[in-house]
Design an enzyme around this catalytic site. Structure first.
Site, short mmCIF file in Angstrom:
data_model
loop_
_atom_site.label_atom_id
_atom_site.label_comp_id
_atom_site.label_asym_id
_atom_site.label_seq_id
_atom_site.Cartn_x
_atom_site.Cartn_y
_atom_site.Cartn_z
N LYS A 182 102.10 79.35 -50.60
CA LYS A 182 102.09 79.94 -51.96
C LYS A 182 102.35 78.76 -52.90
CE LYS A 182 104.17 81.27 -55.20
NZ LYS A 182 103.93 80.59 -56.50
N GLU A 257 114.84 72.82 -50.20
CA GLU A 257 114.81 71.51 -50.88
C GLU A 257 114.94 71.82 -52.36
OE1 GLU A 257 114.67 68.57 -49.57
OE2 GLU A 257 114.08 68.97 -47.50
N CYS A 291 112.75 65.67 -58.47
CA CYS A 291 114.01 66.27 -57.99
C CYS A 291 115.10 65.23 -57.84
CB CYS A 291 113.77 66.97 -56.66
SG CYS A 291 113.01 65.91 -55.44
N GLU A 389 120.27 70.24 -64.40
CA GLU A 389 119.00 69.55 -64.15
C GLU A 389 118.04 69.85 -65.30
OE1 GLU A 389 116.36 71.00 -61.01
OE2 GLU A 389 116.12 68.92 -60.34
P1 NAD Z 1 110.81 77.05 -59.14
O1 NAD Z 1 112.01 77.33 -58.32
O2 NAD Z 1 110.71 77.69 -60.46
O3 NAD Z 1 109.50 77.47 -58.36
C1 NAD Z 1 109.23 76.96 -57.06
C2 NAD Z 1 108.30 77.92 -56.33
O4 NAD Z 1 108.98 79.15 -56.15
C3 NAD Z 1 107.03 78.25 -57.12
O5 NAD Z 1 105.94 78.31 -56.22
C4 NAD Z 1 107.33 79.62 -57.69
O6 NAD Z 1 106.19 80.38 -57.96
C5 NAD Z 1 108.17 80.23 -56.58
N1 NAD Z 1 109.05 81.33 -56.99
C6 NAD Z 1 109.55 81.59 -58.21
N2 NAD Z 1 110.33 82.70 -58.18
C7 NAD Z 1 110.32 83.14 -56.90
C8 NAD Z 1 110.93 84.24 -56.22
N3 NAD Z 1 111.71 85.11 -56.86
N4 NAD Z 1 110.72 84.39 -54.90
C9 NAD Z 1 109.95 83.51 -54.22
N5 NAD Z 1 109.33 82.45 -54.81
C10 NAD Z 1 109.52 82.27 -56.13
O7 NAD Z 1 110.70 75.46 -59.24
P2 NAD Z 1 109.65 74.61 -60.07
O8 NAD Z 1 109.99 74.74 -61.51
O9 NAD Z 1 108.27 74.89 -59.60
O10 NAD Z 1 110.00 73.13 -59.55
C11 NAD Z 1 111.03 72.37 -60.07
C12 NAD Z 1 112.24 72.45 -59.15
O11 NAD Z 1 111.90 72.01 -57.84
C13 NAD Z 1 113.34 71.50 -59.62
O12 NAD Z 1 114.58 72.16 -59.54
C14 NAD Z 1 113.26 70.36 -58.62
O13 NAD Z 1 114.46 69.63 -58.48
C15 NAD Z 1 112.87 71.07 -57.37
N6 NAD Z 1 112.27 70.14 -56.44
C16 NAD Z 1 113.01 69.75 -55.34
C17 NAD Z 1 112.48 68.82 -54.44
C18 NAD Z 1 113.26 68.37 -53.23
O14 NAD Z 1 112.67 67.74 -52.38
N7 NAD Z 1 114.54 68.66 -53.12
C19 NAD Z 1 111.21 68.29 -54.66
C20 NAD Z 1 110.48 68.71 -55.78
C21 NAD Z 1 111.03 69.63 -56.66
#
Ligand code: NAD
Length: 493
Positions: A182, A257, A291, A389
């Site tokens: 997804k 992650e 991240c 963040e």
């Molecule tokens: P997000 O949590 O908003 O979304 C991530 C994914 O989760 C998307 O595909 C989204 O559609 C899905 N999602 C949203 N709500 C959901 C739910 N209720 N149930 C299941 N899935 C759901 O994150 P984002 O804004 O896309 O990305 C930024 C975040 O990702 C930042 O916090 C960043 O630090 C983190 N990140 C972490 C790493 C790592 O390796 N630790 C790497 C990249 C990004």
């Protein structure tokens, strides 16, 4: 082309069970190009029904389909061929990723190269998954067999779309799992482009499915589905917490992650020029949408003033521009939502600290989500801009007195993803590395990532590890097998 239409807007279907299909919802959603604010594509707005179809296909492919009977050698070769396809099409994929995310093309090219390398790496690892013979105190052979966990749901973020998906797909496929990806709502395009090569490289129908749509609908459906054995998630803490709770109902394996607020520590004895570069690169690469961004810049008091001045001078020369221009160092942030979030933190920061540069929209652009690189200094580590963040080009510079003080500030955060230390003193570097509670520490660098080394966080930055042999372990079960070598009955009754 009809008058008034600037470019053709392509509508992508979803990839389920080896077929390109529309969503059961019969709806699409627009993908906006962040540099122009124009629609660049339409994708299917997936529904829970689509997720169910994809899970059924993945389950069948795992249990009875050809994937269940492939040898590790065959799986490895499939991944090598996929890697090769990605290399052959790297420039097109990089361009699409740059346009969709707003990231500079040079960075997108690195990402796509890393994608190909990751498939190659796990292609090789498919044949190196080793079980063990356990030295039990009996006339028996005790074995541990490594087996795939089964059907895996993968939910990924928008900042490194194809790369974050690959960190999951490559080890999962090498392990023999089947998958439903997804991708993020705003940047799903490169994953969909990649899917068109799956039949050609030998990925059977159902083995890798891609369902586009919102997190609240498709993500939730995937997490709650009883036939999904594991969720591999990369994203925000807020969503991670929801997923961990929801996954409990079906006792799913989860890897998380999550976000970070990583400290980048500069001791007075560090190479000054390299340090200034490292501070800027650490926080502004990919528009700060990283991240592991070194968004808290901790600087020893004796060099603090000079450091902030030098950083600010150099930040003035960061070239903002179109993601497709080769000398662009910062493009727009990914979406209007993210633009609004980052802008609001710029305003919060103005109330919490002093600002040496930035603080608003990058004015030379009439359109696009361009934000000025922003440096706040004299920041208290308790301030919101130091604790939360932001995920955008906003740096918080914090002074410290000595090593003990630096470590205390560095660890004073709920996060524990990454950190960096800059010093010429090896002993000091090692003491600091050991004292820092984070999963990834760089010394005299920040942000280098290798497929051979583990990636993941401590504390609220998550659990589980991606990449290297650790990454494939997350997709493997350990099956204990006991082979009795005594020919007599057990003799208990
Ligand atoms: P997000 O949590 O908003 O979304 C991530 C994914 O989760 C998307 O595909 C989204 O559609 C899905 N999602 C949203 N709500 C959901 C739910 N209720 N149930 C299941 N899935 C759901 O994150 P984002 O804004 O896309 O990305 C930024 C975040 O990702 C930042 O916090 C960043 O630090 C983190 N990140 C972490 C790493 C790592 O390796 N630790 C790497 C990249 C990004």
């Amino acid at each position: 082309m009809p008058k008034g239409i600037k470019s053709e807007v392509r509508t992508y279907q979803m990839y389920i069970d080896g077929k390109w299909v529309d969503s059961a919802s019969n709806q699409t959603s627009a993908i906006i190009e962040p540099a122009t604010e124009e629609v660049m594509a339409q994708v299917q707005a997936g529904s829970a029904e689509d997720v169910s179809r994809a899970v059924a296909a993945a389950k069948a492919a795992f249990e009875t389909g050809p994937w269940a009977s492939t040898t590790p050698q065959e799986r490895g070769r499939v991944l090598f061929r996929l890697s090769e396809k990605i290399r052959q099409n790297a420039s097109k994929l990089a361009e699409l990723e740059a346009r969709n995310c707003g990231k500079p093309i040079v960075e997108a090219e690195f990402d796509i190269n890393d994608v190909a390398t990751c498939f190659e790496y796990y292609g090789g690892m498919a044949t190196k998954i080793l079980g063990t013979v356990n030295p039990v105190p009996d006339n028996a052979v005790s074995l541990t067999l490594k087996e795939p966990v089964g059907v895996v749901g993968m939910i990924t973020p928008w900042n490194y779309p194809l790369l974050m998906a690959t960190w999951k797909m490559a080890p999962a496929l090498a392990a023999g799992c089947t998958c439903i990806l997804k991708p993020p709502g705003v940047t799903p395009l490169t994953a969909l482009e990649m899917a068109k090569w799956l039949p050609e490289v030998g990925v059977p129908p159902g083995v890798l499915n891609i369902v586009t749509g919102s997190g609240s609908i498709c993500g939730t459906a995937l997490v709650q589905h009883p036939d999904v054995n594991k969720i591999a998630f990369t994203g925000s803490n807020a969503v991670g917490k929801v997923i961990v709770k929801q996954a409990a109902d079906t006792v799913k394996r989860v890897t998380m992650e999550l976000g970070g607020k990583s400290p980048n520590i500069f001791f007075a004895d560090a190479d000054f020029e390299a340090a200034i570069d490292g501070a800027l690169f650490g926080v502004f690469i990919n528009q700060g949408e990283v991240c592991s961004a070194g968004s808290r810049i901790l600087v020893q008091r004796s060099i603090y003033k000079k450091f902030v001045e030098a950083m600010t001078e150099k930040a003035k020369r960061i070239k903002l521009g179109s993601p497709l221009e080769r000398d662009t160092k910062m493009g727009p942030v990914v979406s209007k939502d993210q633009y609004d979030t980052v802008r609001s933190y710029q305003e919060i920061g103005k109330k919490e600290a002093k600002m040496s540069i930035g603080g608003g929209r990058a004015k030379k652009f009439a359109k696009g989500y361009f934000i000025e690189p922003t440096i706040f200094y004299d920041v208290d580590n308790r301030a919101r801009i130091a604790q939360e963040e932001i995920f955008g080009p906003v740096a918080a510079v914090i002074p410290f007195e000595d090593e003990k003080d630096a470590v205390k500030i560095a660890n004073d955060t709920p996060y524990g993803l990454a950190g960096a230390v800059w010093t010429r003193d090896l002993f000091k570097a090692f003491r600091t590395i050991k004292a820092m509670r984070a999963g990834i520490i760089w010394v005299n660098h920040m942000q280098l990532t290798y497929v051979e080394a583990p990636w993941g966080g401590y504390k609220q930055s998550g659990f589980g590890r991606e990449l290297g042999p650790w990454g494939i372990d997350e997709y493997l079960e350990n099956k204990q097998v006991h082979i009795n070598l005594n020919e007599q009955p057990i003799g208990w009754y």
